[in-house]
Structure formats: structure tokens, C-alpha cells
Design a protein around this motif. Structure first.
Motif, PDB file in Angstrom:
ATOM      1  N   VAL A 437      40.082  41.408  28.709  1.00 10.84           N
ATOM      2  CA  VAL A 437      38.238  41.572  28.431  1.00 10.84           C
ATOM      3  C   VAL A 437      37.405  41.734  27.350  1.00 10.84           C
ATOM      4  CG1 VAL A 437      36.727  42.636  29.530  1.00 10.84           C
ATOM      5  CG2 VAL A 437      38.203  42.192  30.690  1.00 10.84           C
ATOM      6  N   CYS A 438      37.089  40.350  26.449  1.00 15.04           N
ATOM      7  CA  CYS A 438      35.887  40.561  25.905  1.00 15.04           C
ATOM      8  C   CYS A 438      34.707  40.800  25.511  1.00 15.04           C
ATOM      9  CB  CYS A 438      36.528  39.347  24.495  1.00 15.04           C
ATOM     10  SG  CYS A 438      35.792  38.960  23.298  1.00 15.04           S
ATOM     11  N   ASN A 439      34.301  41.709  25.118  1.00 18.20           N
ATOM     12  CA  ASN A 439      33.557  42.385  25.324  1.00 18.20           C
ATOM     13  C   ASN A 439      32.385  42.550  23.646  1.00 18.20           C
ATOM     14  OD1 ASN A 439      30.545  44.162  25.530  1.00 18.20           O
ATOM     15  ND2 ASN A 439      31.779  46.097  24.211  1.00 18.20           N
ATOM     16  N   PHE A 440      31.634  41.603  23.846  1.00 17.99           N
ATOM     17  CA  PHE A 440      30.611  41.002  23.070  1.00 17.99           C
ATOM     18  C   PHE A 440      29.294  42.051  22.469  1.00 17.99           C
ATOM     19  CE2 PHE A 440      33.151  36.933  24.094  1.00 17.99           C
ATOM     20  CZ  PHE A 440      33.309  36.519  22.414  1.00 17.99           C
ATOM     21  N   GLY A 441      30.199  42.695  22.616  1.00 19.46           N
ATOM     22  CA  GLY A 441      28.439  43.868  22.024  1.00 19.46           C
ATOM     23  C   GLY A 441      29.280  45.019  21.594  1.00 19.46           C
ATOM     24  N   TRP A 442      28.081  45.928  21.837  1.00 16.27           N
ATOM     25  CA  TRP A 442      28.542  47.856  21.447  1.00 16.27           C
ATOM     26  C   TRP A 442      29.554  47.932  21.992  1.00 16.27           C
ATOM     27  CZ3 TRP A 442      26.835  49.475  17.173  1.00 16.27           C
ATOM     28  CH2 TRP A 442      27.077  51.224  16.742  1.00 16.27           C
ATOM     29  N   PRO A 443      31.057  49.123  21.747  1.00 19.53           N
ATOM     30  CA  PRO A 443      31.957  49.772  22.373  1.00 19.53           C
ATOM     31  C   PRO A 443      31.499  49.693  23.580  1.00 19.53           C
ATOM     32  CG  PRO A 443      31.836  50.381  20.297  1.00 19.53           C
ATOM     33  CD  PRO A 443      30.787  49.628  20.332  1.00 19.53           C
ATOM     34  N   ALA A 444      32.653  49.771  24.293  1.00 23.58           N
ATOM     35  CA  ALA A 444      32.742  50.551  26.152  1.00 23.58           C
ATOM     36  C   ALA A 444      33.727  50.223  26.614  1.00 23.58           C
ATOM     37  CB  ALA A 444      31.565  49.182  27.027  1.00 23.58           C
ATOM     38  N   ASP A 445      33.412  51.106  27.889  1.00 27.69           N
ATOM     39  CA  ASP A 445      34.881  51.225  28.263  1.00 27.69           C
ATOM     40  C   ASP A 445      36.410  49.849  28.881  1.00 27.69           C
ATOM     41  OD1 ASP A 445      35.541  53.741  26.914  1.00 27.69           O
ATOM     42  OD2 ASP A 445      34.562  55.290  29.214  1.00 27.69           O
ATOM     43  N   GLY A 446      37.265  49.595  28.872  1.00 28.38           N
ATOM     44  CA  GLY A 446      37.391  48.522  29.989  1.00 28.38           C
ATOM     45  C   GLY A 446      37.334  47.657  28.707  1.00 28.38           C
ATOM     46  N   ALA A 447      37.560  47.018  27.353  1.00 25.32           N
ATOM     47  CA  ALA A 447      37.479  45.679  26.940  1.00 25.32           C
ATOM     48  C   ALA A 447      38.927  46.242  26.223  1.00 25.32           C
ATOM     49  CB  ALA A 447      35.983  45.649  26.113  1.00 25.32           C
ATOM     50  N   ASP A 448      39.246  45.172  25.710  1.00 23.97           N
ATOM     51  CA  ASP A 448      40.529  44.327  25.373  1.00 23.97           C
ATOM     52  C   ASP A 448      40.060  43.896  23.555  1.00 23.97           C
ATOM     53  OD1 ASP A 448      42.399  44.845  26.981  1.00 23.97           O
ATOM     54  OD2 ASP A 448      40.899  43.674  28.277  1.00 23.97           O
ATOM     55  N   ILE A 449      38.387  43.363  23.965  1.00 29.40           N
ATOM     56  CA  ILE A 449      38.177  43.194  22.467  1.00 29.40           C
ATOM     57  C   ILE A 449      36.793  43.480  22.637  1.00 29.40           C
ATOM     58  CG2 ILE A 449      38.379  40.949  20.835  1.00 29.40           C
ATOM     59  CD1 ILE A 449      40.128  39.275  22.220  1.00 29.40           C
ATOM     60  N   THR A 450      36.546  44.322  21.503  1.00 30.07           N
ATOM     61  CA  THR A 450      34.839  44.489  21.559  1.00 30.07           C
ATOM     62  C   THR A 450      34.937  44.173  19.794  1.00 30.07           C
ATOM     63  OG1 THR A 450      34.822  46.155  21.850  1.00 30.07           O
ATOM     64  CG2 THR A 450      33.977  46.030  20.530  1.00 30.07           C
ATOM     65  N   THR A 451      33.869  42.897  19.881  1.00 25.91           N
ATOM     66  CA  THR A 451      33.216  42.202  18.775  1.00 25.91           C
ATOM     67  C   THR A 451      32.145  42.787  17.971  1.00 25.91           C
ATOM     68  OG1 THR A 451      32.008  40.856  19.993  1.00 25.91           O
ATOM     69  CG2 THR A 451      34.405  39.556  19.249  1.00 25.91           C
ATOM     70  N   TYR A 452      31.467  43.395  17.797  1.00 28.49           N
ATOM     71  CA  TYR A 452      30.037  44.254  17.347  1.00 28.49           C
ATOM     72  C   TYR A 452      29.255  42.749  17.787  1.00 28.49           C
ATOM     73  CZ  TYR A 452      32.573  48.634  17.103  1.00 28.49           C
ATOM     74  OH  TYR A 452      32.973  49.726  16.958  1.00 28.49           O
ATOM     75  N   GLY A 453      28.822  42.793  18.557  1.00 31.66           N
ATOM     76  CA  GLY A 453      28.211  41.061  18.229  1.00 31.66           C
ATOM     77  C   GLY A 453      28.398  40.295  19.406  1.00 31.66           C
ATOM     78  N   ALA A 454      27.439  39.353  19.695  1.00 32.54           N
ATOM     79  CA  ALA A 454      27.896  38.207  20.552  1.00 32.54           C
ATOM     80  C   ALA A 454      26.980  36.602  19.952  1.00 32.54           C
ATOM     81  CB  ALA A 454      27.101  38.269  22.094  1.00 32.54           C
ATOM     82  N   SER A 455      27.153  36.761  18.548  1.00 33.16           N
ATOM     83  CA  SER A 455      27.074  34.960  17.764  1.00 33.16           C
ATOM     84  C   SER A 455      28.108  34.248  18.078  1.00 33.16           C
ATOM     85  CB  SER A 455      26.187  35.284  16.454  1.00 33.16           C
ATOM     86  OG  SER A 455      27.970  35.651  15.619  1.00 33.16           O
ATOM     87  N   PRO A 456      28.196  32.998  18.273  1.00 36.04           N
ATOM     88  CA  PRO A 456      29.394  31.779  18.072  1.00 36.04           C
ATOM     89  C   PRO A 456      30.252  32.090  16.827  1.00 36.04           C
ATOM     90  CG  PRO A 456      26.966  31.002  18.011  1.00 36.04           C
ATOM     91  CD  PRO A 456      26.545  32.713  18.345  1.00 36.04           C
TER      92      PRO A 456
END
Length: 471
Positions: A437-456
């Protein structure tokens, strides 16, 4: 007294303090007429931009009508972009820059944004976001912030300001006195920041103080209640916040810009014309009226200002002061005839900003084919409908068409405990598939990758990190 002549004089001043938007991708006749008559500013939104060629033609029309106007847009980089509303930003965004914590890189990102803006004729960027995002459930700030540390946010706010203004694009720090500790979106309601004066000074105000010390040209108000400063008025309409605090205690001498007055937090109860007069009276200088303005909408605001001056509820000297400040900004950042070619930001190691789980190792070791799935996620109104995540750089498949033999990368943003990505990931895992699960945003439970943003650029970095080909 000649009221006709007086109305004309007040109208001239009123034009100087207004920043409307408009409908469509060509310049409406009424906007061109007002620009020629002295309209002080114009704000361009994502809906006004189709592609670079159309934008260049539009901006040429605007400049022909008024070489002196302040031409603004929201180009924060990352999730909030207008120049790249159709394809997604070419910058990583504030949260990533804050994570990397390299002021030179932040300055370079802002410089690249400024050069691109100036190449089209813009001279005011409604950025940087100077909010300290201390509330993890903040629905409107999140990755638009440089982080949760006041010191870090202050340092990067200053660096971003230097990058923009070094390229002669005025910077505008927002959302004063700080929108980070809210759980409500001011586009939809009126948030409350319930902090004590000491916390406010040490946390919320630190980035704005740094911006002022750096010489920032403008500061944007927020439509929030801060009872410690003013228990009765939102910041945009508070003379205690804009006058006593921002002008008095912090010593800001630049232009005070309102956040968009079409937002519910500003005008849901009164309407935009009343909100405009209230903001001017409180100390605002440049009124962002919002998107999709019509001539009738605009004329109602002008009429309200004229009426307020006649009735004595708006001091003509306050209006004159606002007009003088916006004129000074326009003169200082006036666009010349010189060509301004965009510069490319040297690619940073954006992956260093990511958070990852131990699941990446097993997922990467698997030889199964890869499929990308993007889970639809509503964005807030500040972001709009901008391409994001894997779908902005590669081919994705619908969740119900995933090959059972594939390993899966799931893209989501605005993730919380109820987000649909969790159920989808659990279902795929129960069927025996490997899932990240890639979370393109602020940290949250359940994500394997957290990017701190959603841009291309961040989506592409994830795929490169996992050695997944892009389209």
C-alpha cells in the motif's frame, strides 16, 4: 459634494484592491475592461488553463490590457499546482522538502517554480504554505506543510521565499496566523484553533516571523477562529490579528492578502460583498475574491465598498492605504520585456523522504508480474482534480480486474482508518497475493510506503525504487 465624482474616485481605489478570478480559458471582455481601467490584480486558477499555448495567449491578452497588474496563482509545488493542473506538478512539494531538510534544495524548487511562472507573466505566487501541520487529521493542509516542527517550517518558509523573490516573483506566506492545528476545512466551514497565546507565538507564528524577517512581499490571511487573539472574528476580519498582531507586534509592512472570499469560512453567512468590506476594514489590502466570478458578482463587491465608504463604515484612508500597498507591490515586481526561460530543478533523491515497511523486501524479491491499482480518493478544494499517484505516470488497472498471479501496488491518498484501500489490500492478501500500500500523503497506519506527497515525480520515484517500468 459631487457624489458621482466621489463614487468614481472610490471605484478607482476599489479596483486596486481586488483580485477576482473568472470563468473560462479566454479573457472575458469585462475583465479586460476592468484591467484597462486599473484593476489591481487577477488570479488564474486550474480551470482557466488548458495547456501552455493557451495559457501564453491568455496571459498576453492580460498583459496587453494591463502591464502593471499583479498576476497571481497558487503554485505551491507538489499537490497544489495550477500551471500543471492537467498533468500534475513537476515539483515534490513542501512535506518532501521538509523531510529532506535541505534549505538549498527548497530554495532551488522555489526558484524553478518562479522561473516557470515568470515565463508566462505571473509575478505573485500565493505560496509558500507556512502552516505547522500539528494535527495529523488536518483535511486541508497535510503535505502542503513543511512539517510539524516550527523551527523546520520557519527555515523552509524563509528558503522558499528567497527562491521565489530572488527570481522577482512575490511570495505570499499563508495561512496567517496558522491553519495547521485544525480538523476542519475552511473551504467548507469555519475552523477553530484553540491554543493559548504562548503556544501560538512559539508554534504557529514562528514561520511567519521568519518570512517577515526574510522580507516577504505578502502574507495571506486564514478564515479561522483563534479565540486567544480574537474571540469574535475570524482572522480575515480581525483588526486585532491583522492590525495589532501582524502589523504591530510582528512589524509586517507588505501586502496582506485574503484567502479566497468565496470560501464558506469567509462568506457562507454574509456573502462575498459584505466579507470584502469586513476584510478591508480589518486591515487586508488585496482581496482574493475566488473562482468563477461573473461581472455581476464583481460589481456587487465594488458597490458594497462604495456604499461602505459613503456610510462611514469603511474609512477612505484605510482603502487608500490598501491601494497604495498593492500598487507598490505591482511596481516592485513589474514584469519587463526580458525573456525568462524556465530552469529545471536538479533531481533530488526524493526516496530519502519516504517511510517504508519491512514488506518491501519480500514484495521486491517476488518474480510475479506487477500490477498498479489506484484507489479513487477525493481531494480537498485547494488541490482540485489534479493527476496524482501511479495513474499520472503509468498504466493502472481497476481493482476488480487484477490478475490473480500478479503482485500489486495500491495507490491511495488522504488515508485514514476508514479508507477503502485497507479493505482492498486485505481482500487481495487473503487471496494469496503480495500487496504493498503506497500512501501518497501524510503518514497513516496501514501503509507500506509513505511518500509525503502525490505529485507525479514522487510516483515515478516509487516505481524506480521498486524497479517497476513506467509508461
Amino acid at each position: 459634494m459631487d457624489t458621482t465624482a466621489n463614487d468614481a474616485a472610490v471605484r478607482t481605489l476599489a479596483r486596486r484592491v481586488l483580485m477576482p478570478g473568472f470563468i473560462g480559458t479566454t479573457l472575458p471582455d469585462w475583465v479586460a475592461e476592468e484591467l484597462r481601467a486599473g484593476l489591481g490584480s487577477l488570479c488564474i486558477y486550474g480551470g482557466n488553463i488548458h495547456d501552455n499555448q493557451q495559457l501564453a495567449a491568455l496571459m498576453a491578452q492580460v498583459r496587453e490590457a494591463s502591464p502593471e497588474a499583479i498576476l497571481a496563482l497558487d503554485e505551491e509545488g507538489g499537490d497544489v499546482t495550477r500551471l500543471h493542473y492537467r498533468d500534475g506538478s513537476n515539483q515534490p512539494g513542501n512535506a518532501v522538502l521538509g523531510r529532506l531538510d535541505d534549505p538549498q534544495l527548497t530554495r532551488a524548487s522555489a526558484r524553478a517554480i518562479a522561473r516557470e511562472m515568470r515565463s508566462f507573466g505571473f509575478n505573485l505566487n500565493l505560496a509558500p504554505d507556512a502552516d505547522v501541520n500539528t494535527n495529523a487529521k488536518n483535511p486541508v493542509i497535510g503535505v502542503r506543510s513543511f512539517g510539524i516542527s516550527p523551527h523546520k517550517v520557519a527555515m523552509h518558509t524563509a528558503a522558499f521565499t528567497v527562491g521565489l523573490q530572488g527570481e522577482m516573483v512575490a511570495a505570499c506566506a499563508k495561512h496567517f496566523p496558522g491553519h495547521g492545528d485544525t480538523s476542519t476545512d475552511s473551504h467548507l466551514a469555519l475552523p477553530v484553533v484553540a491554543v493559548d497565546p504562548f503556544t501560538l507565538a512559539e508554534r504557529e507564528l514562528a514561520p511567519f516571523t521568519a518570512a517577515i524577517q526574510t522580507g516577504i512581499a505578502a502574507i495571506m490571511t486564514s478564515h479561522i477562529m483563534v479565540p486567544a487573539l480574537d474571540p469574535e472574528n475570524p482572522a480575515t476580519f480581525s483588526s486585532a490579528i491583522l492590525g495589532d498582531l501582524l502589523r504591530g507586534e510582528l512589524g509586517f509592512e507588505g501586502v496582506i492578502v485574503t484567502d479566497a472570499l468565496d470560501m464558506a469560512g469567509a462568506s457562507a453567512e454574509t456573502g462575498i460583498p459584505v466579507a470584502a468590506v469586513r476584510a478591508l476594514r480589518a486591515g487586508a489590502d488585496l482581496l482574493c475574491l475566488g473562482t468563477d466570478m461573473t461581472r455581476d458578482d464583481y460589481e456587487l463587491v465594488i458597490a458594497a465598498i462604495i456604499h461602505a465608504v459613503h456610510e462611514g463604515t469603511l474609512d477612505i484612508e484605510r482603502l487608500r492605504d490598501a491601494a497604495e500597498r498593492t500598487t507598490a507591490l505591482a511596481v516592485h515586481y513589474r514584469l519587463g520585456d526580458e525573456a525568462c526561460e524556465p530552469v529545471q530543478l536538479a533531481v533530488g533523491d526524493w526516496a530519502r523522504a519516504f517511510e517504508t515497511s519491512e514488506a518491501l523486501e519480500a514484495w521486491s524479491a517476488s518474480s510475479a508480474p506487477v500490477q498498479l491499482v489506484q484507489v479513487d480518493t477525493d481531494s480537498n478544494m485547494a488541490v482540485g482534480r489534479v493527476p496524482w499517484g501511479f495513474a499520472s505516470v503509468a498504466d493502472t488497472v481497476p481493482a476488480d480486474q487484477v490478475d490473480p498471479r500478479a503482485k500489486v501496488l495500491l495507490a491511495a491518498r488522504a488515508v485514514d482508518e476508514e479508507h477503502a484501500v485497507h479493505e482492498l489490500a486485505a481482500r487481495l492478501r487473503r487471496s494469496g497475493q503480495q500487496v504493498l500500500v503506497c500512501n501518497f500523503g501524510w503518514p497513516a497506519d496501514g501503509a507500506d510506503i509513505t511518500t509525503y506527497g502525490a505529485s507525479p515525480v514522487l510516483a515515478r520515484t516509487v516505481l524506480e525504487m521498486l524497479q517497476v517500468p513506467t509508461a
